[in-house]
Design an enzyme around this catalytic site. Structure first.
Site, PDB file in Angstrom:
ATOM      1  CB  SER A  75      74.505  -9.692  25.231  1.00 46.29           C
ATOM      2  OG  SER A  75      73.662  -8.561  25.132  1.00 46.29           O
TER       3      SER A  75
ATOM      4  CG  ASP B  94      78.218  -7.949  15.256  1.00 44.93           C
ATOM      5  OD1 ASP B  94      77.875  -7.117  16.122  1.00 44.93           O
ATOM      6  OD2 ASP B  94      78.771  -7.618  14.192  1.00 44.93           O
TER       7      ASP B  94
ATOM      8  CE1 TYR C 151      68.940   1.725  12.235  1.00 47.21           C
ATOM      9  CE2 TYR C 151      70.075  -0.148  13.203  1.00 47.21           C
ATOM     10  CZ  TYR C 151      70.100   1.142  12.718  1.00 47.21           C
ATOM     11  OH  TYR C 151      71.278   1.859  12.689  1.00 47.21           O
ATOM     12  CG  ASP C 152      63.027  -4.992  16.398  1.00 52.24           C
ATOM     13  OD1 ASP C 152      63.568  -5.517  15.416  1.00 52.24           O
ATOM     14  OD2 ASP C 152      63.107  -5.458  17.552  1.00 52.24           O
TER      15      ASP C 152
ATOM     16  CE  LYS D 103      71.732  -8.354  20.818  1.00 49.24           C
ATOM     17  NZ  LYS D 103      73.089  -8.171  20.274  1.00 49.24           N
TER      18      LYS D 103
END
Length: 203
Positions: free
Chosen positions: A9, A74, A159-160, A14
């Site tokens: 990533s 993912d 989408y947090d 992350k």
């Protein structure tokens, strides 16, 4: 001697998440690096039908190209009222990859007529660990909750701001990083890899 482990990533958040998981588990001796810190290599398009398939491809690509153990995830959100969508299409739901604001706005508009009691959803993460010369390991974590009507909070990504976990009055984007790690889908998946990562650190 410090070993290195690649996270497939370029998302700094992350990388920090895996570093925090390792620290919380007391694992020392593994340096976490991202794709920006290794020579570029061809990356297979994420066209798998499942989170697991995409995670395995990314992890194997990274391990083969660099010779390092590679962790790939993912992840996305599955919304009950949309029959599990966006799912693997979460990052490109609005048409362009990684446009968090557009993806979130489209999701909210698709759910505008859905009553509160039917706005259930789950964040899902599949994490794969590929070690050169071994079969990849893949694990799955889920975090149930619901989709709120307006974004709230500045932490997190994706989408947090519109996901309110079960038992919470705050969205995922209103939780501290440590609170999120302890409960999140990716945290739950990565935790399952801890025994293998601990063995790697001692190797």
């Amino acid at each position: 001697m410090t070993g290195r482990i690649l996270v497939a990533s370029r998302n700094a958040k992350k990388l920090r998440e895996l570093r925090r998981v390792l620290a919380a588990a007391g694992i020392e001796g593994l340096e976490v690096i991202g794709l920006d810190e290794v020579p570029e290599f061809p990356e297979t398009p994420e066209t798998g039908a499942t989170f697991e398939a995409n995670a395995i491809v990314k992890a194997v690509d990274g391990a083969v190209a660099t010779g390092l153990p590679c962790v790939a995830d993912d992840s996305g959100i599955e919304v009950d009222a949309l029959r599990g969508m966006p799912g693997v299409l979460s990052a490109r739901w609005s048409g362009s990859h990684g446009d968090d604001d557009a993806n979130t706005a489209l999701l909210l508009s698709q759910l505008s007529d859905v009553p509160d009691e039917r706005r259930g959803a789950a964040f899902v993460s599949a994490c794969a660990l590929a070690i050169p010369g071994r079969d990849p390991v893949v694990v799955r974590g889920e975090w149930r909750g619901r989709i709120v009507r307006e974004p709230r909070g500045e932490n997190g990504f994706g989408y947090d701001p519109v996901f309110e976990p079960e038992g919470e009055k705050r969205t995922s984007a209103e939780l501290s990083p440590e609170e999120k790690d302890a409960a999140s889908h990716r945290g739950r998946a990565l935790e399952q890899l801890v025994p293998t990562l601990a063995r790697l650190a001692k190797a």
